[in-house]
Design an enzyme around this catalytic site. Sequence first.
Site, PDB file in Angstrom:
ATOM      1  N   LYS A 131       3.701   8.838   2.037  1.00  0.00           N
ATOM      2  CA  LYS A 131       3.742  10.181   2.337  1.00  0.00           C
ATOM      3  C   LYS A 131       2.879  10.661   3.565  1.00  0.00           C
ATOM      4  O   LYS A 131       3.213  11.074   4.514  1.00  0.00           O
ATOM      5  CB  LYS A 131       3.251  10.968   1.109  1.00  0.00           C
ATOM      6  CG  LYS A 131       3.158  12.352   1.348  1.00  0.00           C
ATOM      7  CD  LYS A 131       2.994  13.219  -0.011  1.00  0.00           C
ATOM      8  CE  LYS A 131       2.792  14.741   0.092  1.00  0.00           C
ATOM      9  NZ  LYS A 131       2.559  15.449  -0.976  1.00  0.00           N
ATOM     10  N   GLU A 175      -3.757   0.365   1.633  1.00  0.00           N
ATOM     11  CA  GLU A 175      -3.067  -0.810   1.345  1.00  0.00           C
ATOM     12  C   GLU A 175      -1.563  -0.950   2.011  1.00  0.00           C
ATOM     13  O   GLU A 175      -1.316  -2.075   2.623  1.00  0.00           O
ATOM     14  CB  GLU A 175      -2.745  -0.459  -0.383  1.00  0.00           C
ATOM     15  CG  GLU A 175      -4.210  -0.718  -1.039  1.00  0.00           C
ATOM     16  CD  GLU A 175      -4.977   0.743  -1.125  1.00  0.00           C
ATOM     17  OE1 GLU A 175      -4.643   1.475  -0.434  1.00  0.00           O
ATOM     18  OE2 GLU A 175      -5.433   0.621  -2.343  1.00  0.00           O
ATOM     19  N   HIS A 217       4.357  -8.170 -31.504  1.00  0.00           N
ATOM     20  CA  HIS A 217       3.753  -9.431 -31.972  1.00  0.00           C
ATOM     21  C   HIS A 217       2.445  -9.222 -31.127  1.00  0.00           C
ATOM     22  O   HIS A 217       1.710 -10.392 -30.953  1.00  0.00           O
ATOM     23  CB  HIS A 217       4.499 -10.395 -31.471  1.00  0.00           C
ATOM     24  CG  HIS A 217       5.724 -10.614 -32.276  1.00  0.00           C
ATOM     25  ND1 HIS A 217       6.046 -11.318 -33.523  1.00  0.00           N
ATOM     26  CD2 HIS A 217       6.996  -9.830 -32.122  1.00  0.00           C
ATOM     27  CE1 HIS A 217       7.115 -10.858 -33.667  1.00  0.00           C
ATOM     28  NE2 HIS A 217       7.759 -10.355 -33.045  1.00  0.00           N
TER      29      HIS A 217
HETATM   30  C1  G6Q Z   1       0.664  10.338  -6.103  1.00  0.00           C
HETATM   31  C2  G6Q Z   1      -0.881  10.161  -5.667  1.00  0.00           C
HETATM   32  C3  G6Q Z   1      -0.949   8.495  -4.999  1.00  0.00           C
HETATM   33  C4  G6Q Z   1      -0.138   8.156  -3.799  1.00  0.00           C
HETATM   34  C5  G6Q Z   1      -0.433   7.043  -3.432  1.00  0.00           C
HETATM   35  C6  G6Q Z   1       0.141   6.673  -1.886  1.00  0.00           C
HETATM   36  O1  G6Q Z   1       0.902  11.481  -6.744  1.00  0.00           O
HETATM   37  O2  G6Q Z   1      -1.212  10.855  -4.466  1.00  0.00           O
HETATM   38  O3  G6Q Z   1      -0.537   7.696  -6.070  1.00  0.00           O
HETATM   39  O4  G6Q Z   1       1.227   8.353  -3.985  1.00  0.00           O
HETATM   40  O5  G6Q Z   1      -2.043   7.072  -2.973  1.00  0.00           O
HETATM   41  O6  G6Q Z   1      -0.122   7.747  -0.935  1.00  0.00           O
HETATM   42  P1  G6Q Z   1       0.815   7.729   0.281  1.00  0.00           P
HETATM   43  O7  G6Q Z   1       2.316   7.635  -0.111  1.00  0.00           O
HETATM   44  O8  G6Q Z   1       0.359   8.748   1.158  1.00  0.00           O
HETATM   45  O9  G6Q Z   1       0.668   6.143   1.096  1.00  0.00           O
END
Ligand code: G6Q
Length: 558
Positions: free
Chosen positions: A218, A224, A396
């Site tokens: 996003k 990462e 289990h």
């Molecule tokens: C979700 C969180 C978090 C996010 C990740 C990845 O609601 O905000 O899990 O989706 O940190 O973020 P980006 O999509 O910005 O890389």
Amino acid sequence: MKDKVDSSRPPDKTMTPLTQSPAWQALQAHRSTLSKQPVYDLFRQDAQRFEQFSLHFDDLLVDFSKQPVTRETLALLLTLARQQDMENWITRLFHGARVNNTEDRAALHIALRSKEPVMLEGENVTLKVNAVLDQMAAFTDKIRSGDHKGYDGQPITDIVNIGIGGSDLGPCMVTEALKPYQSSGIRPHFVSNIDGTQLYETLQPLNPATTLFVIASKTFTTQETLTNAHSARNWFLAQGAQEQDIARHFVAVSTNRAAVAHFGIDPGNMFEFWDWVGGRYSLWSAIGLPIALAIGMDHFRALLAGANAMDQHFLNTPLEKNIPVMLGLIAVWQINFLGVTSHAVLPYDQYLHRFPAYLQQLEMESNGKRIDRNGNAVDYATGTAVWGEPGTNGQHAFYQLLHQGTASISADFLAPCQSQHPIGNHHPLLLANCFAQTQALMCGKNEQEVRHELESSSVSAALREKLIPHKIHPGNHPVTTMLFRKLDPATLGMLIALYEHKVFVQSVIWNINPFDQWGVELGKQLAGKILPELEHDQFTAAYDGSTNGLINFYKRYR
Ligand code: G6Q
């Protein structure tokens, strides 16, 4: 030590408006009367209990008759919901109000699956949503039909989604859950962890000439994801591909066009979404591209339609017949009045094996908050740990703790009536286990039953008396069971939307914002601070003793 939240403490003037409120206090008083009554007794008193305490929607049955609730409990919970202005909050969510108050934005994931126009501050966002869906459809068709060729003229065989958190868990869970609907032969892969092992293991068997990378972020700033994306690009080029081949093999899904261009992906190869889509609510947007590539756009649209059907149910059904509302209220009852601290999600469907991990984020990231919407500390619990494994494996392993441990744990059992692979009598056996476990968790086994069982065995009288306390199962554990016809795209969409709305219902009762995640943001900042320390070999004394010790040990042994 931080203050502990204790929802059972007596009234005093430091209590929040919620715990002081008449509806909350009435539930508190009601708890003491109910706790003495075993749930199986409630079935004896009310022949209609199953019908009264279960809800149907399409081919979904939600049975909460095994929950420690009476009609009075539900009536009191509904009063609490009305006191907290539930109907108005649902309307505000659907109409694009800025329900995410700390980030000052709407949380309009319902618009991603709406059949009707959805307005956000005067703009019909459905137009943008449909344009991106059309872009996804065109691209998906080209990849799945083999019309889109890799740099040496072969069609794409493998898709690697690089993303983390909301940009990984939803698409990965859905792609796994709908594996039987993957018909094109294209293999999806998901890389989320910054641990190079995951990228290495994923790429090792792949041919760069037939691999498509989807970089899903996003913000397009997540460490990462960007690190994995850079390494994937290096791998791609090191295997013989040229810079100009990147355009055929890398696409991006993001809200951040500038960062996508800066990374080196042509914004023409970008699938857009918007800031009013929260990460953990984004699988319905272009973040769902790997799902669409794997199962095809028709199935992806069926997933959206299933979610939309649940949205309409949530928006238009009176509270007492509203499945997400009732499940959210029952969760509040468990967490705030029965002392439940942990929630197990137990799908009796192997294809749902990532569902507990997905719900872990949805529930724990959304409602893991200790400050209410007005900026005040809460004095009540706002959620539980969420975890789980597919049945029957968990039986289990950890079910022992559910049956006889000291922790107070609630559980959701989920199962399809039809298996995707009806081999022999596997499915009846699977469901027999599911039903038996829900029954055992409710009924338990009392001393009389244990004694009777041992008396009809060859165990000596002396051993029998020793064994009896160990074999007693208290029962009365809060269990909900959800059955559905088959795990198809529409049903899965419905189930996911059900949980999204259940989480929202809980947040309304608790007066917290489920759409922000400042704890996640903190993690993003912290790693960046320590990294420079690891780039040289001198021992450090700059941090607390433990952190210095860990860093210096690493430097000694790396
Ligand atoms: C979700 C969180 C978090 C996010 C990740 C990845 O609601 O905000 O899990 O989706 O940190 O973020 P980006 O999509 O910005 O890389």
